[in-house]
Write a protein that holds these residues in place. Structure first.
Motif, PDB file in Angstrom:
ATOM      1  N   ASP A 203      25.240  47.976  54.238  1.00 33.30           N
ATOM      2  CA  ASP A 203      26.668  47.996  54.534  1.00 33.30           C
ATOM      3  C   ASP A 203      27.409  48.371  53.250  1.00 33.30           C
ATOM      4  N   SER A 204      27.829  49.623  53.148  1.00 36.27           N
ATOM      5  CA  SER A 204      28.424  50.110  51.900  1.00 36.27           C
ATOM      6  C   SER A 204      29.738  49.429  51.545  1.00 36.27           C
ATOM      7  N   SER A 205      30.314  48.695  52.487  1.00 38.41           N
ATOM      8  CA  SER A 205      31.566  48.002  52.184  1.00 38.41           C
ATOM      9  C   SER A 205      31.380  46.922  51.124  1.00 38.41           C
ATOM     10  N   VAL A 206      30.130  46.477  50.905  1.00 38.90           N
ATOM     11  CA  VAL A 206      29.909  45.445  49.890  1.00 38.90           C
ATOM     12  C   VAL A 206      30.164  45.981  48.486  1.00 38.90           C
ATOM     13  N   PHE A 207      30.206  47.315  48.336  1.00 41.57           N
ATOM     14  CA  PHE A 207      30.480  47.874  47.018  1.00 41.57           C
ATOM     15  C   PHE A 207      31.955  47.750  46.634  1.00 41.57           C
ATOM     16  N   GLU A 208      32.819  47.600  47.627  1.00 40.20           N
ATOM     17  CA  GLU A 208      34.248  47.547  47.336  1.00 40.20           C
ATOM     18  C   GLU A 208      34.623  46.314  46.506  1.00 40.20           C
ATOM     19  N   PRO A 209      34.123  45.098  46.845  1.00 42.81           N
ATOM     20  CA  PRO A 209      34.441  43.943  45.987  1.00 42.81           C
ATOM     21  C   PRO A 209      33.920  44.120  44.562  1.00 42.81           C
ATOM     22  N   TRP A 210      32.754  44.754  44.429  1.00 39.85           N
ATOM     23  CA  TRP A 210      32.207  44.992  43.088  1.00 39.85           C
ATOM     24  C   TRP A 210      33.148  45.902  42.310  1.00 39.85           C
ATOM     25  N   GLU A 211      33.620  46.950  42.952  1.00 42.46           N
ATOM     26  CA  GLU A 211      34.521  47.902  42.318  1.00 42.46           C
ATOM     27  C   GLU A 211      35.841  47.222  41.942  1.00 42.46           C
ATOM     28  N   LYS A 212      36.341  46.374  42.834  1.00 47.68           N
ATOM     29  CA  LYS A 212      37.608  45.685  42.582  1.00 47.68           C
ATOM     30  C   LYS A 212      37.469  44.688  41.440  1.00 47.68           C
ATOM     31  N   SER A 213      36.296  44.048  41.353  1.00 43.89           N
ATOM     32  CA  SER A 213      36.110  43.049  40.303  1.00 43.89           C
ATOM     33  C   SER A 213      36.169  43.678  38.916  1.00 43.89           C
ATOM     34  N   GLU A 214      35.754  44.941  38.813  1.00 38.80           N
ATOM     35  CA  GLU A 214      35.816  45.634  37.520  1.00 38.80           C
ATOM     36  C   GLU A 214      37.265  45.906  37.127  1.00 38.80           C
ATOM     37  N   ILE A 215      38.156  46.049  38.118  1.00 37.29           N
ATOM     38  CA  ILE A 215      39.575  46.243  37.846  1.00 37.29           C
ATOM     39  C   ILE A 215      40.238  44.920  37.481  1.00 37.29           C
ATOM     40  N   ASP A 216      39.940  43.880  38.279  1.00 40.06           N
ATOM     41  CA  ASP A 216      40.583  42.580  38.077  1.00 40.06           C
ATOM     42  C   ASP A 216      40.081  41.874  36.825  1.00 40.06           C
ATOM     43  N   GLU A 217      38.778  41.984  36.579  1.00 42.20           N
ATOM     44  CA  GLU A 217      38.176  41.339  35.415  1.00 42.20           C
ATOM     45  C   GLU A 217      37.251  42.329  34.724  1.00 42.20           C
TER      46      GLU A 217
END
Length: 405
Positions: A203-217
């Motif tokens: 499920d490629s949607s799991v990559f979105e939180p990883w990508e967002k975490s690099e922006i937030d932290e």
């Protein structure tokens, strides 16, 4: 030196996907004397590692979003493919005058995988290119991004061992991949361990939180002159459990193409007896690897324990443990190489450089009992044989009773 990082405004006009926004502040910078990541490797040489930067774009196509990991021969980066609108993993190898063995093997596989079902369980190459660094040429491999290794999954469990059903499912996929490597492609992996069996993403949607975490932290980093060393960011397996897909055999950097080989391969704790004793070896060495790896995954510890002040003492310790679990090797096997005389005499008697423990394979299995244990022992002994030719092939192991029960 070839310009790799493109002018953002010019690239934005050519790109099919907008460039990812990369934070320019808000990250923690570590003290310059603190060693992190690849800097902590033995014999680390910064000049041979390409100084990848988060936000950098390679080949007018692959934008680096974060760091996935590192090894003695490469760093691995999470990227967005701006042309195909997908995430990829970019492996940037250290500079070398020699051709990349892994690239050679991956290209060989690309030419042999047609219609073989087992190819689905081996990580393949999506693209490759070279870049020029200060120390020379760096090969770059573009592959499917994977979530984590079986070793990583194991660390999330309590107790830290795969369940019987998890182990069976994983092994069915590993043997299918090995049937393709050994049978169709004629490739021996030589480094099968839990860290090199990875989990794909369903499920490629799991990559979105990883990508967002690099922006937030933004990742911790260390600035060393013109070089930035980033802290790797792992996928959260517990959060992203829904995305776990099939097992995939990865890291073919030590693989060999062909049927029979010579020379030292395999991590010490996983080393097949024929390799230890300087005999020619084949794909049967991989089968031994899997048998030993199972102990790590299911029993939570190594099956064999190397150690000693030199290679001879370390080998003697492991060989003594093999004798305990498997019984003594047949004399005709010992006659295949003079190296065996370092540990056995001409009458095939053990010289005693290390003691032989007083336990059997059945004694050291602590999780199974009854018929299930009996079938599991039969399965294990199909792989753990002194003579390589007596080990079952990956295809035969797929038919095993315990594995399919």
């Amino acid at each position: 030196m070839r310009a790799v990082f493109r002018n953002i405004s010019a690239f934005r006009r050519r790109s099919l996907t907008p460039l990812h926004r990369i934070p320019t502040s808000g990250f923690t910078t570590l003290d310059s004397v603190t060693k992190i990541e690849e800097e902590r490797l033995p014999h680390y040489d910064p000049s041979v590692f390409y100084p990848v930067r988060i936000g950098e774009v390679f080949e007018d196509r692959y934008q680096v979003l974060g760091k996935l990991g590192f090894g003695s021969n490469s760093t691995v980066w999470f990227c967005r493919d701006l042309q195909e609108h997908r995430h990829v993993a970019l492996k940037v190898c250290i500079s070398s005058q020699k051709p990349s063995r892994e690239l050679e093997v991956l290209k060989h596989l690309a030419a042999t995988q047609a219609s073989h079902a087992g190819a689905h369980f081996v990580r393949t190459l999506l693209d490759s290119f070279v870049i020029q660094g200060r120390a020379g040429t760096h090969h770059c491999l573009v592959m499917e991004p994977l979530l984590a290794s079986l070793h990583d999954l194991q660390q999330t469990l309590n107790p830290k061992s795969l369940t019987e059903d998890m182990l069976k499912t994983s092994l069915q996929q590993v043997f299918a991949g090995l049937d393709y490597l050994h049978g169709r492609a004629k490739v021996v992996h030589t480094d099968l361990q839990a860290k090199n069996i990875m989990l794909s993403c369903s499920d490629s949607s799991v990559f979105e939180p990883w990508e967002k975490s690099e922006i937030d932290e933004p990742a911790l980093r260390k600035v060393d002159g013109n070089r930035v060393i980033y802290k790797s960011r792992e996928f959260n397996l517990q959060r992203d459990m829904r995305g776990i897909g099939r097992c995939m055999i990865t890291d073919l950097g030590m693989a060999r193409i062909g049927v029979q080989h010579e020379g030292f391969v395999q991590p010490e704790a996983y080393r097949a007896p024929e390799v230890m004793l300087y005999m020619p070896w084949t794909s049967a060495a991989d089968i031994w690897n899997v048998g030993v790896m199972i102990w790590d995954l299911f029993e939570g510890e190594h099956m064999f324990h190397p150690g000693g002040t030199d290679r001879k003492l370390s080998n003697a310790r492991m060989l003594g443990e093999m004798i305990a679990l498997l019984g003594p090797p047949p004399s005709y096997l010992l006659r295949r190489a003079d190296e065996t005389l370092a540990y056995w005499n001409h009458d095939a008697q053990w010289k005693g450089f290390a003691s032989i423990p007083e336990y059997t394979l059945e004694d050291v299995d602590v999780y199974l009992e009854g018929k299930s244990k009996e079938d599991f022992m039969v399965f294990m002994r199909k792989m753990l044989q002194w003579e390589p030719e007596r080990r079952f092939s990956a295809l035969d192991l797929l038919q095993d009773q315990w594995l399919n029960s």
